[in-house]
Enzyme design. Structure first.
Site, short mmCIF file in Angstrom:
data_model
loop_
_atom_site.label_atom_id
_atom_site.label_comp_id
_atom_site.label_asym_id
_atom_site.label_seq_id
_atom_site.Cartn_x
_atom_site.Cartn_y
_atom_site.Cartn_z
N GLU A 94 -39.56 3.74 -2.46
CA GLU A 94 -38.81 4.90 -2.91
C GLU A 94 -38.70 4.97 -4.43
OE1 GLU A 94 -35.22 4.03 -0.78
OE2 GLU A 94 -34.22 3.57 -2.66
N CYS A 107 -35.73 6.19 -11.18
CA CYS A 107 -35.42 4.87 -10.64
C CYS A 107 -36.63 4.44 -9.82
CB CYS A 107 -34.16 4.95 -9.79
SG CYS A 107 -33.75 3.37 -9.03
N CYS A 114 -37.65 -6.89 -0.31
CA CYS A 114 -37.16 -7.83 -1.32
C CYS A 114 -36.84 -9.15 -0.64
CB CYS A 114 -35.92 -7.28 -2.01
SG CYS A 114 -35.30 -8.36 -3.33
N CYS A 118 -29.64 -9.87 -0.63
CA CYS A 118 -28.23 -9.53 -0.90
C CYS A 118 -27.67 -8.80 0.33
CB CYS A 118 -28.11 -8.67 -2.15
SG CYS A 118 -28.87 -9.46 -3.59
N CYS A 121 -27.38 -4.84 0.67
CA CYS A 121 -28.49 -4.04 0.16
C CYS A 121 -29.50 -3.73 1.27
CB CYS A 121 -29.16 -4.79 -0.99
SG CYS A 121 -30.71 -4.04 -1.51
N CYS A 338 -29.84 1.81 -3.04
CA CYS A 338 -31.03 0.99 -3.15
C CYS A 338 -31.73 0.79 -1.80
CB CYS A 338 -30.59 -0.34 -3.73
SG CYS A 338 -31.85 -1.55 -3.92
N1 SAH Z 1 -33.18 -6.42 -7.50
C1 SAH Z 1 -32.59 -5.90 -8.67
C2 SAH Z 1 -32.84 -4.42 -8.88
C3 SAH Z 1 -32.79 -3.54 -7.66
S1 SAH Z 1 -31.18 -3.34 -6.95
C4 SAH Z 1 -31.10 -6.20 -8.70
O1 SAH Z 1 -30.56 -6.63 -7.68
O2 SAH Z 1 -30.51 -6.04 -9.75
C5 SAH Z 1 -30.39 -2.32 -8.17
C6 SAH Z 1 -28.88 -2.35 -8.10
O3 SAH Z 1 -28.41 -1.67 -6.93
C7 SAH Z 1 -28.30 -3.76 -8.08
O4 SAH Z 1 -27.25 -3.89 -9.00
C8 SAH Z 1 -27.82 -3.86 -6.66
O5 SAH Z 1 -26.78 -4.80 -6.51
C9 SAH Z 1 -27.36 -2.45 -6.37
N2 SAH Z 1 -27.24 -2.15 -4.94
C10 SAH Z 1 -28.03 -2.55 -3.95
N3 SAH Z 1 -27.59 -2.09 -2.76
C11 SAH Z 1 -26.50 -1.36 -3.03
C12 SAH Z 1 -25.58 -0.63 -2.22
N4 SAH Z 1 -25.73 -0.55 -0.91
N5 SAH Z 1 -24.55 -0.01 -2.83
C13 SAH Z 1 -24.39 -0.06 -4.17
N6 SAH Z 1 -25.21 -0.75 -4.99
C14 SAH Z 1 -26.26 -1.40 -4.42
FE1 SF4 Z 2 -33.22 -7.41 -3.77
FE2 SF4 Z 2 -31.43 -5.59 -3.10
FE3 SF4 Z 2 -30.61 -7.98 -3.94
FE4 SF4 Z 2 -31.73 -6.27 -5.69
S1 SF4 Z 2 -29.80 -5.98 -4.58
S2 SF4 Z 2 -32.17 -8.47 -5.44
S3 SF4 Z 2 -33.23 -5.26 -4.34
S4 SF4 Z 2 -31.78 -7.60 -2.07
#
Ligand code: SAH
Ligand code: SF4
Length: 354
Positions: A94, A107, A114, A118, A121, A338
């Site tokens: 995306e 973005c 990934c 997390c 996410c 994300c």
């Molecule tokens: N992997 C990198 C970049 C991609 S995620 C990282 O983790 O920084 C980009 C941002 O979106 C990160 O700060 C992540 O914590 C946030 N993010 C991911 N899932 C999310 C969600 N469901 N709600 C809000 N922020 C989210």
């Molecule tokens: Fe990966 Fe999502 Fe964690 Fe970013 S927030 S490192 S995209 S699992």
């Protein structure tokens, strides 16, 4: 037959070397480069006085590979447009176009899926599929630039905050930033290009050692090792202390600040005690905190912090002299968190019919 070179992944220097190895002049390579990266077009036959032989070599030995749109949606507020782009192997990533305060930001994803896991996410919940190539990362930003062409707006900001962990795919990501910042192409300012990392310590150190001019965002979400590790499993590999050491090293070496991302989850990390812990952690740092209310995902039970909690959190950070921004949850109606569009498409495909 040798594989065809993906044109969008070649730097200007590499393209010039390729074109001159075919016996054509640097000026011709320059025209091809500008056509692709400044005009965002690949109808090379429309370029003035390009030798027919060069057109033939380009057609036979390279690919342009704009990424076809598998799905597109616009938020009701009209500020966000989300594209699910199709890769050669059928995978989808995306890319999001966001309009905010008169600025347009793309973005962009750096991986399909990934590996970092997390918990909140959607991309992490999918698991790791593969790294994107430089061409696939560049193609996403150019897709947004092409989408803007009819409106006359210019793409000025790129955040590598889509699917995936950019510093887990360091080489392809950094090569893409160089191509997008090339002054004879899209000419983005490096400081308006932000790499966001979950805290891959060797990658942060390498960005500093190589003096990479892009901006850096580090996703924290917890201000103690235990709180962070509960949300970010890779904190067990790169502890909070190690991340903060790398961040200090980065700020000192680069003489600049870092953006810290904090996904605000109700009852998990949005209370005053969390804000004080973050304040203590960052008070001696050159930092700007971005507070992002959670976008709820299928695989995680948490809910977003309230606007009131977000403001109270921000007020505590002020006591520590820390500037912060509460990010608007733009485009929530099109699942612009994300990885969420790709994840929901996957689920839809996986569902049994009837
Ligand atoms: N992997 C990198 C970049 C991609 S995620 C990282 O983790 O920084 C980009 C941002 O979106 C990160 O700060 C992540 O914590 C946030 N993010 C991911 N899932 C999310 C969600 N469901 N709600 C809000 N922020 C989210
Ligand atoms: Fe990966 Fe999502 Fe964690 Fe970013 S927030 S490192 S995209 S699992």
């Amino acid at each position: 037959m040798p594989a065809r070179a993906p044109l969008l992944g070649l730097s200007r220097t590499t393209l010039m070397a390729l074109v001159s190895s075919w016996g054509f002049k640097p000026v011709h390579a320059q025209r091809v480069w500008r056509h692709l990266h400044a005009h965002v077009r690949d109808d090379f036959e429309s370029i003035d006085s390009l030798p027919a032989g060069l057109l033939g070599r380009l057609a036979g030995e390279t690919t342009t590979a704009w990424l076809p749109v598998a799905h597109e949606s616009a938020s009701r507020d009209g500020f966000t447009r989300k594209y699910l782009l199709q890769l050669d192997d059928g995978r989808q990533v995306e890319t999001v176009l966001m309009r905010y305060a008169g600025r347009v930001t793309a973005c962009v994803s750096t991986q399909a899926g990934c590996a970092m896991g997390c918990v909140f996410c959607a991309t992490g919940q999918m698991g790791f599929e593969r790294h994107l190539t430089t061409a696939e990362i560049v193609a996403q930003a150019l897709h947004v630039a092409r989408a803007l062409a009819p409106t006359g707006e210019r793409l000025r900001n790129v955040v590598l905050m889509g699917m995936g962990e950019p510093l887990h795919n360091y080489d392809a990501t950094i090569a893409a930033t160089h191509i997008l910042c090339d002054t004879a192409g899209l000419a983005l300012s490096p400081s308006r290009m932000t790499v966001s990392t979950v805290g891959v310590v060797p990658g942060i150190v390498r960005l500093a050692d190589e003096r990479q001019p892009v901006s850096l965002a580090v996703s924290l979400h917890g201000a103690t090792q235990a709180a962070r590790a509960a949300m970010v499993p890779v904190a067990k590999t790169w502890s909070l202390d190690a991340v903060m050491d790398a961040c200090r090293y980065y700020c000192d070496t680069m003489d600049r600040h870092i953006f810290y991302e904090w996904t605000l989850i109700a009852g998990v990390n949005d209370g005053p005690e969390d804000a004080h812990a973050l304040g203590r952690l960052l008070e001696t740092q050159r930092a700007h905190v971005n507070l992002i209310p959670l976008n709820p995902t299928e695989g995680y039970a948490g809910s977003p912090a309230s606007q009131h909690a977000a403001r109270a959190f921000q007020a505590v950070l002020v006591e520590y002299g820390l500037p912060s921004t509460i990010r608007q949850r733009r485009g929530i109606d099109i699942a612009a968190g994300c990885g969420q569009l790709a994840a929901s498409q996957t689920e839809r495909h996986d569902q049994p019919k009837g």
